[in-house]
Design a protein around this motif. Structure first.
Motif, PDB file in Angstrom:
ATOM      1  N   THR B   9      -6.832  22.566 -40.582  1.00  0.00           N
ATOM      2  CA  THR B   9      -6.273  22.435 -39.227  1.00  0.00           C
ATOM      3  C   THR B   9      -6.566  21.008 -38.758  1.00  0.00           C
ATOM      4  OG1 THR B   9      -6.931  24.726 -38.866  1.00  0.00           O
ATOM      5  CG2 THR B   9      -6.305  23.471 -36.908  1.00  0.00           C
ATOM      6  N   LEU B  10      -5.635  20.456 -37.992  1.00  0.00           N
ATOM      7  CA  LEU B  10      -5.876  19.143 -37.381  1.00  0.00           C
ATOM      8  C   LEU B  10      -6.780  19.375 -36.183  1.00  0.00           C
ATOM      9  CD1 LEU B  10      -5.055  16.089 -37.268  1.00  0.00           C
ATOM     10  CD2 LEU B  10      -3.232  16.800 -35.707  1.00  0.00           C
ATOM     11  N   ARG B  11      -7.922  18.701 -36.167  1.00  0.00           N
ATOM     12  CA  ARG B  11      -8.904  18.961 -35.115  1.00  0.00           C
ATOM     13  C   ARG B  11      -9.498  17.670 -34.591  1.00  0.00           C
ATOM     14  NH1 ARG B  11     -13.475  21.436 -35.435  1.00  0.00           N
ATOM     15  NH2 ARG B  11     -13.908  21.046 -37.635  1.00  0.00           N
ATOM     16  N   LEU B  12      -9.746  17.627 -33.284  1.00  0.00           N
ATOM     17  CA  LEU B  12     -10.508  16.516 -32.703  1.00  0.00           C
ATOM     18  C   LEU B  12     -11.923  17.014 -32.486  1.00  0.00           C
ATOM     19  CD1 LEU B  12     -10.127  13.604 -31.382  1.00  0.00           C
ATOM     20  CD2 LEU B  12     -10.270  14.839 -29.217  1.00  0.00           C
ATOM     21  N   THR B  13     -12.905  16.245 -32.960  1.00  0.00           N
ATOM     22  CA  THR B  13     -14.299  16.636 -32.740  1.00  0.00           C
ATOM     23  C   THR B  13     -15.019  15.488 -32.033  1.00  0.00           C
ATOM     24  OG1 THR B  13     -16.370  17.254 -33.802  1.00  0.00           O
ATOM     25  CG2 THR B  13     -14.875  15.882 -35.089  1.00  0.00           C
ATOM     26  N   ARG B  14     -16.042  15.864 -31.256  1.00  0.00           N
ATOM     27  CA  ARG B  14     -16.815  14.847 -30.532  1.00  0.00           C
ATOM     28  C   ARG B  14     -18.124  14.532 -31.235  1.00  0.00           C
ATOM     29  NH1 ARG B  14     -16.390  15.607 -24.133  1.00  0.00           N
ATOM     30  NH2 ARG B  14     -14.164  16.002 -24.040  1.00  0.00           N
ATOM     31  N   ASP B  15     -18.493  15.345 -32.193  1.00  0.00           N
ATOM     32  CA  ASP B  15     -19.840  15.219 -32.759  1.00  0.00           C
ATOM     33  C   ASP B  15     -19.806  15.035 -34.274  1.00  0.00           C
ATOM     34  OD1 ASP B  15     -18.854  17.657 -33.358  1.00  0.00           O
ATOM     35  OD2 ASP B  15     -20.493  18.816 -32.460  1.00  0.00           O
ATOM     36  N   TYR B  16     -18.826  14.217 -34.727  1.00  0.00           N
ATOM     37  CA  TYR B  16     -18.776  13.911 -36.155  1.00  0.00           C
ATOM     38  C   TYR B  16     -19.915  12.943 -36.469  1.00  0.00           C
ATOM     39  CZ  TYR B  16     -16.432  13.598 -40.692  1.00  0.00           C
ATOM     40  OH  TYR B  16     -16.117  13.705 -42.017  1.00  0.00           O
ATOM     41  N   PRO B  17     -20.623  13.119 -37.581  1.00  0.00           N
ATOM     42  CA  PRO B  17     -21.743  12.224 -37.880  1.00  0.00           C
ATOM     43  C   PRO B  17     -21.264  10.792 -38.157  1.00  0.00           C
ATOM     44  CG  PRO B  17     -21.357  13.750 -39.708  1.00  0.00           C
ATOM     45  CD  PRO B  17     -20.476  14.204 -38.579  1.00  0.00           C
ATOM     46  N   GLN B  18     -21.972   9.793 -37.644  1.00  0.00           N
ATOM     47  CA  GLN B  18     -21.624   8.395 -37.932  1.00  0.00           C
ATOM     48  C   GLN B  18     -21.827   8.122 -39.414  1.00  0.00           C
ATOM     49  OE1 GLN B  18     -23.099   5.249 -35.631  1.00  0.00           O
ATOM     50  NE2 GLN B  18     -22.268   6.008 -33.699  1.00  0.00           N
ATOM     51  N   PRO B  19     -20.943   7.322 -40.015  1.00  0.00           N
ATOM     52  CA  PRO B  19     -21.124   6.996 -41.431  1.00  0.00           C
ATOM     53  C   PRO B  19     -22.373   6.127 -41.626  1.00  0.00           C
ATOM     54  CG  PRO B  19     -19.323   5.701 -40.490  1.00  0.00           C
ATOM     55  CD  PRO B  19     -19.739   6.674 -39.436  1.00  0.00           C
ATOM     56  N   ALA B  20     -23.023   6.295 -42.775  1.00  0.00           N
ATOM     57  CA  ALA B  20     -24.161   5.436 -43.127  1.00  0.00           C
ATOM     58  C   ALA B  20     -23.624   4.143 -43.738  1.00  0.00           C
ATOM     59  CB  ALA B  20     -25.057   6.162 -44.126  1.00  0.00           C
ATOM     60  N   LEU B  21     -24.389   3.071 -43.623  1.00  0.00           N
ATOM     61  CA  LEU B  21     -23.990   1.791 -44.237  1.00  0.00           C
ATOM     62  C   LEU B  21     -24.375   1.826 -45.712  1.00  0.00           C
ATOM     63  CD1 LEU B  21     -22.848  -1.052 -43.980  1.00  0.00           C
ATOM     64  CD2 LEU B  21     -25.138  -1.834 -43.327  1.00  0.00           C
ATOM     65  N   MET B  22     -23.376   1.797 -46.599  1.00  0.00           N
ATOM     66  CA  MET B  22     -23.609   1.845 -48.048  1.00  0.00           C
ATOM     67  C   MET B  22     -23.622   0.420 -48.605  1.00  0.00           C
ATOM     68  SD  MET B  22     -23.388   5.225 -48.476  1.00  0.00           S
ATOM     69  CE  MET B  22     -22.853   5.683 -50.141  1.00  0.00           C
ATOM     70  N   ALA B  23     -24.255   0.240 -49.745  1.00  0.00           N
ATOM     71  CA  ALA B  23     -24.306  -1.080 -50.391  1.00  0.00           C
ATOM     72  C   ALA B  23     -22.886  -1.552 -50.685  1.00  0.00           C
ATOM     73  CB  ALA B  23     -25.106  -1.006 -51.690  1.00  0.00           C
ATOM     74  N   GLY B  24     -22.593  -2.813 -50.377  1.00  0.00           N
ATOM     75  CA  GLY B  24     -21.264  -3.386 -50.654  1.00  0.00           C
ATOM     76  C   GLY B  24     -20.205  -2.978 -49.652  1.00  0.00           C
ATOM     77  N   GLU B  25     -20.591  -2.198 -48.620  1.00  0.00           N
ATOM     78  CA  GLU B  25     -19.598  -1.744 -47.644  1.00  0.00           C
ATOM     79  C   GLU B  25     -19.881  -2.338 -46.261  1.00  0.00           C
ATOM     80  OE1 GLU B  25     -18.538   2.371 -47.763  1.00  0.00           O
ATOM     81  OE2 GLU B  25     -18.100   2.250 -49.908  1.00  0.00           O
ATOM     82  N   ALA B  26     -18.909  -2.114 -45.370  1.00  0.00           N
ATOM     83  CA  ALA B  26     -19.042  -2.568 -43.991  1.00  0.00           C
ATOM     84  C   ALA B  26     -18.714  -1.394 -43.075  1.00  0.00           C
ATOM     85  CB  ALA B  26     -18.085  -3.723 -43.715  1.00  0.00           C
ATOM     86  N   LEU B  27     -19.405  -1.320 -41.939  1.00  0.00           N
ATOM     87  CA  LEU B  27     -19.012  -0.353 -40.903  1.00  0.00           C
ATOM     88  C   LEU B  27     -18.076  -1.069 -39.935  1.00  0.00           C
ATOM     89  CD1 LEU B  27     -22.293   1.614 -40.094  1.00  0.00           C
ATOM     90  CD2 LEU B  27     -20.448   2.162 -41.715  1.00  0.00           C
TER      91      LEU B  27
END
Lengths: 314, 314
Positions: B9-27
């Protein structure tokens, strides 16, 4: 009639005979005529041509057996093909071995009050394309022949070597492919238009070589050597210049570096008119000077080392 | 954080966990997000993807091990490649078999307050390209992939079948080649922009077939059939649509007509940015509506049958 001709000497004459109307041809009164480097090279001996010069024009059809053409504003392809040989049968009219070429090979050119061209060479100019733009259709088509013959990818690094008349058309066409493009030349005073269009302009010493594709439009044997040095192994070198005399190129190094050499000459007029209609090419800033046809000797003197010099026919 | 996700289902959520910063990636904090037909197809089952949707964005890097990126305004390629396999070694990152794909395959997308992407996918946006233009880089690059894969000549007759979001990018790219171009679609209310750019727009019944090259971007199996019927013998059919489910095509007739079928997906971002910098592509008239991310459900409802619906992240 007035005509500007080369018979070993560049001469303006007032009493050149008017061309006769031949079957399948049209008589055209040019409004505006462009001076091309090829015209200048002819006065140096290129093609051993004697006759009326010139092949860049926009004009009006004044006589033609097919009356539908009369009064039409036209530009014209410069190769008058036989329409019967195997080259013509495969649709490749610019390579007809029987062709004559306007103002270049066995056919009087456009620098006169009247000239003749086969109907099959004519393209009507849409009303949205004015004379100052239409007179550039022939060199613009020649620039388009590069992308007709070569697949230039948006991811490729491309250098145009030569910031003269033809280079000005070529960079504007290649800019549209999305490729990473540079213009390399020796005339910084001409670069502002191209820089405004987002094209970096560099002196040869500053070139960030090697490039995937290099176009030589320097018009000189020494320029070809510069251009060749900028091509990466397995890259392509596109030759656009035609001039009097031979060029020296180390072909063994082309074998070692597996470089492709691609000749490219006359191009598609209909596509050139489409780009002008779509307002994708700037021509106005390329006009360096304007002369009347009867000041043609002065126009030629002014044309060397300039962008486009135009002649108007009253 | 707010996120728009699909889990059946297409859903809007307010409490999705923030992504962690992984090696070689950018937030990255997105400013603007585009809704693509692929996003809509995912909600119909395409790619069996569950997670945060979205892959078209312009945003700002807020965290990254390489501090030079922090604060930069960026767009990003959507294929996160392994950088080690043979595809990656030949520079073909979009075809890395180990890749994850932003908002499409095993990687959360951009429809959130924050998302993560490898640094190797990022392209800084030049200051002359504003957010409203930069958010179109991903679909514009996808359109450029056609001219990356296929040599489209200025003399060829080309039809783009499909006047939707992607068709709007594709005709603008193909227009630059000088080719004789037509847009074929079923939404005359969208055609004025293209007609102003000199591109004839036609209903399928009015198509002046056959064409040398036909691009199918209808997004529907029935559209592919229409497009195929417009290709001349020995012509090329370029496939741009991705959707849930199989397509039926008579392959024997492709053999008989010697038609080439060319798939084309993600394209070159740097070239897309160059075309936007050179002001060769119009994006503003393609924006149908704007929503806030927290109105994402309404934005999706509005996006079907529209050109580009954007979502802003406060």
């Amino acid at each position: 009639m007035h005509a500007l001709l080369f018979d070993g000497t560049l001469r303006l004459t007032r009493d050149y005979p008017q061309p006769a109307l031949m079957a399948g041809e049209a008589l055209i009164r040019p409004h505006l005529i462009g001076i091309c480097n090829t015209d200048i090279e002819i006065t140096r001996g290129y093609m051993h041509f004697h006759g009326v010069l010139g092949h860049e024009f926009v004009g009006t059809v004044v006589a033609c057996a097919d009356e539908a053409w009369i009064g039409k504003r036209v530009v014209g392809e410069i190769n008058a093909a036989c329409l019967r040989c195997t080259a013509c049968q495969r649709g490749d009219f610019p390579h007809c071995p029987e062709r004559t070429t306007l103002g270049i090979d066995r056919r009087d050119g456009v620098m006169a009050e009247l000239f003749s061209l086969p109907i099959s060479c004519l393209h009507e100019v849409p009303s949205s394309v004015d004379d100052d733009a239409a007179v550039f259709v022939e060199p613009l088509a020649a620039a388009l022949e590069i992308v007709e013959r070569c697949h230039i990818r948006p991811t490729e690094r491309v250098a145009v070597v030569g910031d003269g008349k033809l280079g000005a058309m070529i960079v504007q066409v290649l800019r549209l492919t999305g490729c990473d493009l540079a213009l390399i030349g020796r005339h910084p005073e001409r670069w502002s238009l191209f820089q405004q269009q987002g094209i970096p302009c560099l002196a040869p010493a500053d070139a960030n070589a090697p490039y995937d594709v290099v176009v030589d439009c320097t018009g000189q044997a020494s320029g070809l050597k510069t251009a060749r040095a900028f091509v990466r192994p397995r890259g392509r070198l596109v030759l656009k210049s035609t001039y009097h005399g031979d060029s020296a190129l180390n072909l063994s190094m082309l074998v070692v570096d597996e470089v492709e050499l691609i000749g490219s000459r006359c191009g598609p007029f209909a596509a050139a008119l489409r780009l002008l209609e779509r307002r994708l090419i700037e021509t106005q800033p390329l006009i360096s000077a304007r002369y009347a046809l009867h000041d043609g000797i002065a126009a030629f003197a002014a044309a060397t080392g300039q962008l486009k010099v135009l002649m108007a026919v009253a």
